[in-house]
Design a protein around this motif. Structure first.
Motif, PDB file in Angstrom:
ATOM      1  N   ALA A  46      56.402  43.302  90.062  1.00  0.00           N
ATOM      2  CA  ALA A  46      56.568  44.713  90.408  1.00  0.00           C
ATOM      3  C   ALA A  46      55.295  45.505  90.176  1.00  0.00           C
ATOM      4  CB  ALA A  46      57.709  45.316  89.600  1.00  0.00           C
ATOM      5  N   LEU A  47      55.215  46.632  90.860  1.00  0.00           N
ATOM      6  CA  LEU A  47      54.147  47.608  90.683  1.00  0.00           C
ATOM      7  C   LEU A  47      54.787  48.981  90.548  1.00  0.00           C
ATOM      8  CD1 LEU A  47      51.238  48.837  90.880  1.00  0.00           C
ATOM      9  CD2 LEU A  47      51.508  48.735  93.371  1.00  0.00           C
ATOM     10  N   ALA A  48      54.524  49.661  89.446  1.00  0.00           N
ATOM     11  CA  ALA A  48      54.970  51.042  89.270  1.00  0.00           C
ATOM     12  C   ALA A  48      53.736  51.931  89.302  1.00  0.00           C
ATOM     13  CB  ALA A  48      55.714  51.214  87.949  1.00  0.00           C
ATOM     14  N   VAL A  49      53.743  52.922  90.181  1.00  0.00           N
ATOM     15  CA  VAL A  49      52.561  53.765  90.352  1.00  0.00           C
ATOM     16  C   VAL A  49      52.716  55.074  89.586  1.00  0.00           C
ATOM     17  CG1 VAL A  49      52.122  52.792  92.630  1.00  0.00           C
ATOM     18  CG2 VAL A  49      53.433  54.913  92.439  1.00  0.00           C
ATOM     19  N   ASP A  50      51.582  55.686  89.295  1.00  0.00           N
ATOM     20  CA  ASP A  50      51.546  57.091  88.908  1.00  0.00           C
ATOM     21  C   ASP A  50      51.347  57.874  90.203  1.00  0.00           C
ATOM     22  OD1 ASP A  50      51.794  56.586  86.217  1.00  0.00           O
ATOM     23  OD2 ASP A  50      49.683  56.937  85.736  1.00  0.00           O
ATOM     24  N   LEU A  51      52.358  58.560  90.647  1.00  0.00           N
ATOM     25  CA  LEU A  51      52.245  59.308  91.898  1.00  0.00           C
ATOM     26  C   LEU A  51      51.153  60.369  91.783  1.00  0.00           C
ATOM     27  CD1 LEU A  51      56.063  59.646  92.578  1.00  0.00           C
ATOM     28  CD2 LEU A  51      54.427  58.397  94.017  1.00  0.00           C
ATOM     29  N   PRO A  52      50.465  60.682  92.883  1.00  0.00           N
ATOM     30  CA  PRO A  52      49.403  61.687  92.834  1.00  0.00           C
ATOM     31  C   PRO A  52      49.854  62.984  92.169  1.00  0.00           C
ATOM     32  CG  PRO A  52      49.327  60.553  94.925  1.00  0.00           C
ATOM     33  CD  PRO A  52      50.565  60.051  94.219  1.00  0.00           C
ATOM     34  N   GLY A  53      49.073  63.392  91.160  1.00  0.00           N
ATOM     35  CA  GLY A  53      49.399  64.596  90.412  1.00  0.00           C
ATOM     36  C   GLY A  53      50.086  64.318  89.092  1.00  0.00           C
ATOM     37  N   PHE A  54      50.354  63.026  88.801  1.00  0.00           N
ATOM     38  CA  PHE A  54      51.056  62.656  87.574  1.00  0.00           C
ATOM     39  C   PHE A  54      50.351  61.475  86.917  1.00  0.00           C
ATOM     40  CE2 PHE A  54      54.120  64.348  90.620  1.00  0.00           C
ATOM     41  CZ  PHE A  54      54.629  65.417  89.903  1.00  0.00           C
ATOM     42  N   GLY A  55      50.513  61.369  85.613  1.00  0.00           N
ATOM     43  CA  GLY A  55      49.891  60.263  84.909  1.00  0.00           C
ATOM     44  C   GLY A  55      48.390  60.273  85.115  1.00  0.00           C
ATOM     45  N   ALA A  56      47.836  59.130  85.479  1.00  0.00           N
ATOM     46  CA  ALA A  56      46.392  58.998  85.670  1.00  0.00           C
ATOM     47  C   ALA A  56      45.931  59.327  87.080  1.00  0.00           C
ATOM     48  CB  ALA A  56      45.959  57.577  85.308  1.00  0.00           C
ATOM     49  N   SER A  57      46.848  59.500  88.016  1.00  0.00           N
ATOM     50  CA  SER A  57      46.461  59.727  89.417  1.00  0.00           C
ATOM     51  C   SER A  57      46.143  61.192  89.668  1.00  0.00           C
ATOM     52  CB  SER A  57      47.582  59.280  90.364  1.00  0.00           C
ATOM     53  OG  SER A  57      47.820  57.889  90.236  1.00  0.00           O
ATOM     54  N   PRO A  58      44.999  61.477  90.303  1.00  0.00           N
ATOM     55  CA  PRO A  58      44.637  62.872  90.577  1.00  0.00           C
ATOM     56  C   PRO A  58      45.598  63.515  91.560  1.00  0.00           C
ATOM     57  CG  PRO A  58      43.154  61.373  91.717  1.00  0.00           C
ATOM     58  CD  PRO A  58      43.989  60.524  90.807  1.00  0.00           C
ATOM     59  N   PRO A  59      45.718  64.845  91.525  1.00  0.00           N
ATOM     60  CA  PRO A  59      46.639  65.535  92.434  1.00  0.00           C
ATOM     61  C   PRO A  59      46.135  65.521  93.866  1.00  0.00           C
ATOM     62  CG  PRO A  59      45.363  67.122  91.204  1.00  0.00           C
ATOM     63  CD  PRO A  59      45.033  65.780  90.617  1.00  0.00           C
ATOM     64  N   PRO A  60      47.023  65.744  94.818  1.00  0.00           N
ATOM     65  CA  PRO A  60      46.584  65.852  96.209  1.00  0.00           C
ATOM     66  C   PRO A  60      45.740  67.109  96.402  1.00  0.00           C
ATOM     67  CG  PRO A  60      48.893  66.466  96.013  1.00  0.00           C
ATOM     68  CD  PRO A  60      48.475  65.932  94.675  1.00  0.00           C
ATOM     69  N   SER A  61      45.017  67.136  97.506  1.00  0.00           N
ATOM     70  CA  SER A  61      44.125  68.269  97.767  1.00  0.00           C
ATOM     71  C   SER A  61      44.881  69.512  98.203  1.00  0.00           C
ATOM     72  CB  SER A  61      43.091  67.899  98.837  1.00  0.00           C
ATOM     73  OG  SER A  61      43.741  67.480 100.035  1.00  0.00           O
ATOM     74  N   ASP A  62      46.079  69.324  98.745  1.00  0.00           N
ATOM     75  CA  ASP A  62      46.896  70.479  99.131  1.00  0.00           C
ATOM     76  C   ASP A  62      48.361  70.162  98.865  1.00  0.00           C
ATOM     77  OD1 ASP A  62      47.456  68.707 101.176  1.00  0.00           O
ATOM     78  OD2 ASP A  62      46.351  69.800 102.698  1.00  0.00           O
TER      79      ASP A  62
END
Length: 252
Positions: A46-62
């Protein structure tokens, strides 16, 4: 706990579980991270992601909605050349159903829990105090700063804890509704719901099941919106979803 790995040139981070290429993708809820799946995914491919804007993933641009999140994830998943069982909790479930609708070649089945797929009634109106301040702002009688204070005062806990573009993302996704999306999903969907989920009541799961073309509803007695993730029945539903995965799709 597995270490975080960088995906998609540092725009997405996630944790790989087990010692095989992932067949299961985990999408967490609002304000959460990949860690919510540590117990359920232990030892699994399995792979569990940090969705953009949460955890280590940067937020989306908009201000993305669920469709934009799904499109972003599809780029990463496409490079793996597989079909996946996608597991979505709450906010992550919003993205999971969009992924199955818009990119069905990537999704063999879904496991959803605590996802606000449908509204139980009309969208609730904002508090009277906030509507009054908002009206004054439209008339130019109060400042944007005063309006923002009112938003923080009357908004939900998620709204108050969000800032910048992520607050805009939240406003956008909470106004989405997925009845038409559910009608277009052709893969099997397992709905795993806590009987004590007061955030997203089980009635929503029952109504969603009636719309979906192939679906099962599993009710976990005594589980709430979050504790469902720690139940062995939740893991069993994921294992059954993995068994539904067809042979790898043809590389594009």
């Amino acid at each position: 706990m597995p270490p975080l790995s960088q995906l998609d040139r540092g725009q997405l981070f996630g944790a790989f579980y087990g010692d095989r290429p992932p067949k299961i993708i985990g999408l967490h809820g609002w304000g959460r991270s990949h860690k919510d799946f540590n117990l359920a995914f232990s030892g699994m491919a399995a792979l569990a992601v940090d969705l953009p804007g949460f955890g280590a993933s940067p937020p989306p641009s908009d201000a993305w909605g669920s469709a934009e999140y799904a499109a972003f994830l599809a780029e990463t998943l496409s490079s793996m050349g597989e079909r996946f069982a996608v597991v979505g909790h709450s906010f992550g479930g919003r993205i999971a159903v969009r992924l199955a609708q818009l990119h069905p070649d990537l999704v063999s089945s879904l496991v959803l829990t605590g996802t606000p797929l449908l509204r139980l009634g009309d969208a609730p109106r904002s508090p009277v105090g906030y509507r009054f301040v908002k009206k004054l702002a439209r008339l130019g009688l109060v400042s944007e700063e005063r309006l923002d204070r009112a938003r923080r005062r009357y908004g939900s806990a998620d709204y108050r804890s969000s800032n910048g573009v992520m607050r805009d993302v939240l406003v956008r996704v909470v106004n989405e509704e997925y009845g038409t999306v559910l009608e277009q999903i052709r893969c099997h969907v397992t709905l795993v719901w806590g009987s004590e989920d007061t955030v997203v009541p089980i009635e929503i799961a029952s109504r969603a099941r009636a719309i979906l073309s192939s679906a099962a509803l599993m009710v976990l007695e005594g589980a709430d919106h979050y504790s469902v993730l720690e139940r062995h029945e939740f893991r069993e539903a994921i294992e059954e979803a993995e068994e539904r995965i067809e042979s790898p799709r043809t590389q594009r």
